[in-house]
Design a protein around this motif. Structure first.
Motif, PDB file in Angstrom:
ATOM      1  N   UNK A  54       0.638  -1.225   0.067  1.00 25.96           N
ATOM      2  CA  UNK A  54       0.052  -0.030  -0.148  1.00 25.96           C
ATOM      3  C   UNK A  54       0.992   1.294  -0.035  1.00 25.96           C
ATOM      4  N   UNK A  55       2.226   1.132   0.332  1.00 21.50           N
ATOM      5  CA  UNK A  55       2.942   2.305   0.607  1.00 21.50           C
ATOM      6  C   UNK A  55       4.090   2.269  -0.405  1.00 21.50           C
ATOM      7  N   UNK A  56       4.656   1.337  -0.899  1.00 25.25           N
ATOM      8  CA  UNK A  56       5.914   1.183  -1.621  1.00 25.25           C
ATOM      9  C   UNK A  56       5.710   2.108  -2.960  1.00 25.25           C
ATOM     10  N   UNK A  57       6.627   2.883  -3.105  1.00 30.39           N
ATOM     11  CA  UNK A  57       6.755   3.619  -4.487  1.00 30.39           C
ATOM     12  C   UNK A  57       5.890   5.050  -4.345  1.00 30.39           C
ATOM     13  N   UNK A  58       5.204   5.214  -3.235  1.00 37.33           N
ATOM     14  CA  UNK A  58       4.097   6.258  -2.788  1.00 37.33           C
ATOM     15  C   UNK A  58       4.826   7.590  -2.188  1.00 37.33           C
ATOM     16  N   UNK A  59       4.509   8.538  -2.531  1.00 38.30           N
ATOM     17  CA  UNK A  59       5.148   9.965  -2.096  1.00 38.30           C
ATOM     18  C   UNK A  59       4.514   9.953  -0.629  1.00 38.30           C
ATOM     19  N   UNK A  60       5.371  10.318   0.601  1.00 41.15           N
ATOM     20  CA  UNK A  60       4.867  10.412   1.728  1.00 41.15           C
ATOM     21  C   UNK A  60       4.983  11.934   2.215  1.00 41.15           C
ATOM     22  N   UNK A  61       3.992  12.518   2.691  1.00 41.04           N
ATOM     23  CA  UNK A  61       3.976  13.864   2.769  1.00 41.04           C
ATOM     24  C   UNK A  61       4.271  14.075   4.559  1.00 41.04           C
ATOM     25  N   UNK A  62       3.360  13.342   5.122  1.00 38.83           N
ATOM     26  CA  UNK A  62       3.176  13.439   6.504  1.00 38.83           C
ATOM     27  C   UNK A  62       2.770  11.938   7.088  1.00 38.83           C
TER      28      UNK A  62
ATOM     29  N   UNK B 135      -5.373   2.393   5.439  1.00 34.94           N
ATOM     30  CA  UNK B 135      -6.559   2.591   6.357  1.00 34.94           C
ATOM     31  C   UNK B 135      -7.462   1.449   6.259  1.00 34.94           C
ATOM     32  N   UNK B 136      -7.609   0.909   5.067  1.00 33.67           N
ATOM     33  CA  UNK B 136      -8.642  -0.229   4.628  1.00 33.67           C
ATOM     34  C   UNK B 136      -8.011  -1.471   5.415  1.00 33.67           C
ATOM     35  N   UNK B 137      -6.790  -1.556   6.096  1.00 36.71           N
ATOM     36  CA  UNK B 137      -6.462  -2.860   6.685  1.00 36.71           C
ATOM     37  C   UNK B 137      -7.106  -2.711   8.072  1.00 36.71           C
ATOM     38  N   UNK B 138      -7.825  -3.585   8.379  1.00 32.54           N
ATOM     39  CA  UNK B 138      -8.481  -3.546   9.888  1.00 32.54           C
ATOM     40  C   UNK B 138      -7.596  -4.531  10.853  1.00 32.54           C
ATOM     41  N   UNK B 139      -7.567  -3.880  12.111  1.00 34.94           N
ATOM     42  CA  UNK B 139      -6.694  -4.477  13.157  1.00 34.94           C
ATOM     43  C   UNK B 139      -5.185  -4.279  12.799  1.00 34.94           C
ATOM     44  N   UNK B 140      -4.809  -5.593  13.730  1.00 28.90           N
ATOM     45  CA  UNK B 140      -3.166  -5.583  13.427  1.00 28.90           C
ATOM     46  C   UNK B 140      -2.503  -4.420  13.837  1.00 28.90           C
ATOM     47  N   UNK B 141      -2.757  -3.781  14.817  1.00 28.49           N
ATOM     48  CA  UNK B 141      -2.177  -2.477  15.428  1.00 28.49           C
ATOM     49  C   UNK B 141      -0.400  -2.683  15.458  1.00 28.49           C
ATOM     50  N   UNK B 142      -0.036  -3.716  15.842  1.00 30.78           N
ATOM     51  CA  UNK B 142       1.574  -3.954  15.987  1.00 30.78           C
ATOM     52  C   UNK B 142       2.152  -3.634  14.742  1.00 30.78           C
ATOM     53  N   UNK B 143       1.548  -4.531  13.574  1.00 32.16           N
ATOM     54  CA  UNK B 143       2.207  -4.620  12.511  1.00 32.16           C
ATOM     55  C   UNK B 143       2.235  -2.897  11.835  1.00 32.16           C
ATOM     56  N   UNK B 144       1.098  -2.330  11.775  1.00 25.66           N
ATOM     57  CA  UNK B 144       0.987  -0.812  11.630  1.00 25.66           C
ATOM     58  C   UNK B 144       2.054   0.030  12.145  1.00 25.66           C
ATOM     59  N   UNK B 145       2.148  -0.366  13.514  1.00 24.20           N
ATOM     60  CA  UNK B 145       3.106   0.758  14.213  1.00 24.20           C
ATOM     61  C   UNK B 145       4.418   0.587  13.890  1.00 24.20           C
ATOM     62  N   UNK B 146       4.959  -0.711  13.591  1.00 26.77           N
ATOM     63  CA  UNK B 146       6.135  -0.925  13.304  1.00 26.77           C
ATOM     64  C   UNK B 146       6.453  -0.215  11.962  1.00 26.77           C
ATOM     65  N   UNK B 147       5.615  -0.341  10.872  1.00 32.12           N
ATOM     66  CA  UNK B 147       5.740   0.651   9.739  1.00 32.12           C
ATOM     67  C   UNK B 147       5.856   2.204  10.069  1.00 32.12           C
TER      68      UNK B 147
END
Ligand code: OSB
Ligand code: MG
Length: 371
Positions: A76-84, A93-105
């Motif tokens: 979902x994020x590779x190759x994308x521009x990140x502003x903030x 945002x469409x990925x439900x749950x899995x907070x620990x995985x999200x927080x690592x990224x």
């Protein structure tokens, strides 16, 4: 400023703890995590996903987090521009749950953005302290006598706040013994969801031990029963496992389920949500403190920056590097100051330097994804 995410590398890391860590959900001797290395705009940012080998603390494991990162978050994020940070989070945002995985990224992105802006994570988050008060979380020991001795050694090292882990059969006796041996130490207990509402009389017996708090006595998904327990106790209940978002925090506060909240960025899907919980609690006069997940110095740097926010008025579960590992994957080591504090890193981003040799040595699997 926009930065393109060029590469993300995942590393499954295993590190031996200096001593086994026992809680109501099990014993850990070798602690696992996933180190996320994000490369963007000529910079490398690091994140630590704190998912463990087994689903004892929460449902995520190193294996589920790897799956969610590799198959959903990274694409979902590779190759994308990140502003903030909000624009990064919106992409997954469409990925439900899995907070620990999200927080690592997310942590790796905070590190990159901080480096790009020349600002430390504490500055970026709005930290107000250059040192944070800390304590030590002491696992269940083979005997009550061994626990008292272990606690005594941590106090001698300079820790001014002690947390002991409890489980059925190792609760009141352990807490009473530690309190009797150290009448003036700031003391709290953590049950990690091991009890039911019917155990209220047990916790009432802890009311005369002058505990700072009782952490997560009941089920991880049960804010309601905590709201039934808290009015039966003088000691504040602090929720850990039950609070996964600022909405959960608001519900728990409004229901009277707790009077204190433990904030862990991993459990709440990242530092942005952690700050939201902090802001809500600060507004409502609810004290918070920073929890720990036996992090390496990467995650510890993040915890210390978070704990520098003004609402973190109780000591965190953030101990010196040497309390956890003989050798770490990032430098410099965090040391305990004589006043039971740890100094907040000031260098841009997380403010620690990954040691490539040690990182490689403790890596058991890795995979890189390119834009
Ligand atoms: O419940 O706070 C907890 C470690 C792993 C999982 C859950 C918890 C803990 C700790 C350790 O208490 C705190 C630390 O990192 O020092
Ligand atoms: Mg806890």
């Amino acid at each position: 400023m926009k930065i393109k995410i060029e590469q993300i590398e995942l590393r499954h890391v295993m590190m031996r703890l200096v001593a086994p860590f026992e809680t109501s959900f099990g014993v850990e001797q070798d602690r696992a995590c996933i180190v996320v290395a994000m490369r963007a705009g000529g910079l490398t940012g690091y994140g630590e996903c704190v998912a463990a080998s087994e689903p004892g603390y929460c449902y995520e494991t190193t294996t589920t987090a790897w799956h969610i990162l590799r198959d959903f978050l990274v694409p979902a994020v590779i190759g994308q521009e990140m502003a903030d940070i909000p624009s990064l989070i919106a992409r997954y945002a469409r990925v439900r749950g899995h907070p620990l995985a999200k927080a690592g990224l997310e942590m790796a992105a905070w590190d990159i953005l901080g480096q790009a802006q020349g600002r430390s994570l504490a500055q970026t988050l709005g930290g107000v302290r250059d040192r944070v008060e800390v304590g030590v979380s002491v696992g269940i020991q083979p005997t009550t006598e061994a626990l008292v001795e272990r606690v005594g050694r941590y106090i001698a090292e300079g820790y001014a706040r002690i947390k002991i882990k409890i489980k059925p059969g190792r609760d009141l006796t352990d807490a009473r013994a530690v309190r009797a041996a150290f009448p003036n130490i700031r003391l709290q207990v953590d049950a990690n969801s091991a009890y039911q509402l019917a155990d209220a009389p047990l916790f009432q017996q802890m009311d005369d031990l002058n505990l700072l708090l009782i952490e997560q006595p009941l089920a991880e998904d049960d804010i309601y029963d905590h709201s039934k327990l808290q009015p039966q106790l003088k000691t504040p209940i602090c929720l850990d496992e039950s609070i996964l978002s600022a909405d959960h925090a608001r519900a728990a506060i409004e229901l009277g389920a707790c009077r204190i909240i433990n904030i862990k960025a991993g459990r709440v899907s990242g530092l942005l949500e952690a700050k939201k919980i902090h802001d809500l609690c600060h507004e409502r006069g609810v004290p918070v403190w920073c929890g720990g997940m036996l992090e390496t110095n990467i995650g510890r740097a993040s915890n210390i920056a978070l704990a520098s926010l003004p609402g973190f008025t109780l000591p965190g579960d953030i101990s010196a590097s040497s309390r956890y590992y003989f050798e770490d994957i990032a430098d410099p080591p965090f040391v305990l100051n004589p006043d039971s504090t740890i100094s907040v890193p000031t260098a841009p981003g997380l403010g620690v330097k990954v040691n490539p040799k040690n990182l490689e040595r403790f890596t058991v699997a890795h995979e890189a994804f390119n834009a």
